[in-house]
Design an enzyme around this catalytic site. Structure first.
Site, short mmCIF file in Angstrom:
data_model
loop_
_atom_site.label_atom_id
_atom_site.label_comp_id
_atom_site.label_asym_id
_atom_site.label_seq_id
_atom_site.Cartn_x
_atom_site.Cartn_y
_atom_site.Cartn_z
CB CYS A 336 -0.97 -0.03 1.17
SG CYS A 336 -2.39 1.08 0.97
CG HIS A 434 -3.48 -3.72 3.55
ND1 HIS A 434 -2.31 -3.24 4.10
CD2 HIS A 434 -4.12 -2.63 3.03
CE1 HIS A 434 -2.25 -1.92 3.94
NE2 HIS A 434 -3.33 -1.53 3.28
#
Length: 504
Positions: A336, A434
């Protein structure tokens, strides 16, 4: 009509163990056949959880829902506060960004809306479940904030919930913390406290027992249990927990995993599976002098990527990471915000994070990122291609921005699109996904690849992380049932429902 019996856990301070005990009681009640839901009215955390419908809640409530065996919803955490810079945070309401606010603005202007949201969610949960496990935040004795607090005793009153006060003995001064908290409570709120639990105890219980007797005599409040320090593989929520993680390599472990700890680190639970691996030493790095030459370097998520890039520059980590790639055989992985940092440039035309228009990245991946006002929150799954192998992976995305791959190869093939990027030598990879390392087959392949580079034999037996998590819920529940008077707590839950508020 169903009407849930609530119980609330409050603490003398942050990281006292409220989340862990709430998780344990979610599991205990569920195992006893009660349909159970967690609830935290307002959560301040950078560790998030994405619900099935693509909404964002606090990680702890998502994990507690898993422990209870129910599907997580935004009613379990209607208000999420995600700090983005000093004195400012993104306010997430029912899983969607509401507004960026200064702390003073939130306190002065959000209070009445917050009360309404909390009341609505409590109503829904109380009518859909048999048991409601409520978690407070920080301390209920913050006298400077209590007139407009939205997460402790006001919620207990709204739900008519008995309260268990949790104290952390590991920090020292647990009796002073418990007594001081009780004395600072308003009388009507103090009557809600049905007992205390002392958490994180190590040592000989007989040496503590005189203090327990003194506490009960002095306060008139029962000690419901003393819970020993537990090493459980359940996601930490509070960034305070980061202080417990190692900063130096364990030389007894073959693989050195270094994780960059920047000020706005988020979703650091991504790296939890490495703690379960027998050959992995996991350490957090916050300056260039402690970087060393790890086998794997992870750049985790960030709530403010641009500010954290400046942190890398100020600490010398920016240039040290670049030199590390040039001079060693390290594998670098960005998740991310960390993925964005590995690229060439991060543009912020709408000033989502800072007044700056753009900042240069590490230029280790051929991507450019543009931050956007709209947040992406979605569960995702696809096929990851790495080192001539293909792996089914699933996780979730939470980000405000898009990254364009200028060249190089995508990392993950999703339905109708791709995610991430990798260099040709696959020494640098990045993704928005994630929970990437929660996928056992990929994680095992990654680690055994590192072992081969170091001329070590691969490990054929490695842990199934999801099975470990499920077992951890039961281990936690077993421990709490052994050391806490659960039946006394259940009796008080019933008495409060009937309007009986006498002492234990």
């Amino acid at each position: 009509m169903r009407r849930a019996l609530p119980i609330m856990f409050q603490g003398t301070h942050s990281d006292a163990g409220k989340s862990m005990l709430a998780t344990a009681f979610c599991r205990i009640f569920a195992r006893n056949g009660w349909k159970t839901a967690p609830f935290k009215s307002q959560n301040m955390s950078l560790n998030s959880y994405v619900t099935l419908d693509g909404k964002e809640i606090g990680r702890a409530q998502g994990v507690q829902a898993e422990a209870a065996g129910v599907v997580a919803t935004t009613h379990m955490n209607p208000i999420l506060i995600k700090p983005s810079r000093d004195q400012e945070a993104q306010i997430v309401v029912h899983g969607k960004p509401y507004e960026n606010m200064k702390a003073s603005t939130y306190r002065n202007e959000f209070f009445h809306l917050g009360l309404e949201l909390i009341q609505q969610s409590l109503h829904v949960l109380m009518n859909e479940y048999d048991r409601l496990v409520i978690e407070g935040a920080g301390s209920p004795a913050e006298v400077n904030l209590n007139d407009r607090e939205l997460v402790n005793m006001r919620v207990a009153r709204m739900a008519n919930a008995p309260v268990v006060l949790v104290g952390d003995i590991e920090r020292g001064g647990v009796f002073a913390s418990l007594v001081g908290t009780l004395q600072l409570l308003e009388e009507q709120d103090r009557k809600r406290v049905i007992g205390v639990i002392i958490n994180k105890f190590r040592g000989d219980l007989s040496l503590l027992e005189p203090g327990l007797r003194w506490f009960e005599q002095y306060t008139g409040v029962k000690v419901l249990g003393v819970v020993p320090y537990m090493h459980v593989r359940i996601d930490a929520e509070d960034s305070v927990a980061l202080s417990r993680y190692a900063t130096k390599k364990d030389d007894a472990k073959a693989i050195d995993v270094a994780v960059i700890r920047y000020p706005r680190i988020s979703n650091f639970t991504d790296i939890d599976p490495f703690f379960a691996e027998p050959d992995c030493s996991v350490r957090f790095v916050s300056d260039a002098s402690s970087l060393g030459e790890p086998d794997i370097l992870i750049l985790p998520g960030s709530k403010n990527t641009i500010e954290d890039v400046y942190f890398l520059t100020e600490t010398g980590l920016f240039s040290s990471i670049q030199r590390l790639y040039e001079r060693t055989n390290v594998t670098m992985i960005g998740i991310c915000g960390g993925y964005q940092m590995l690229g060439e440039c991060i543009k912020d035309p709408f000033h989502v994070e800072t007044p700056l228009d753009a900042v240069a990245g590490l230029s280790l991946l051929p991507i450019e990122t543009t931050l956007a006002c709209e947040k992406t929150t979605v569960l995702s799954e696809g096929t990851l291609v790495y080192k001539n192998e293909m792996f089914d992976v699933k996780g979730y995305e939470i980000h405000m921005g898009r990254s364009i791959v200028k060249q190089g190869e995508p990392l993950i093939l999703l339905s109708g699109k791709t995610d991430g990027c990798k260099t040709k030598d696959e020494r640098v990879i990045g993704t928005y996904m994630h929970d990437l390392f929660h996928n056992d087959m990929f994680r095992h392949h990654l680690l055994n690849g590192v072992r081969r580079k170091k001329q070590l034999s691969p490990l054929m037996e490695r842990p199934n992380y999801r099975q470990l998590r499920a077992q951890a819920f039961d281990d936690l529940a077993d421990c709490v049932e052994k050391h806490v008077d659960v039946k006394a707590i259940e009796r008080k839950m019933i008495e409060f429902q009937r309007g009986e508020h006498h002492a234990l």
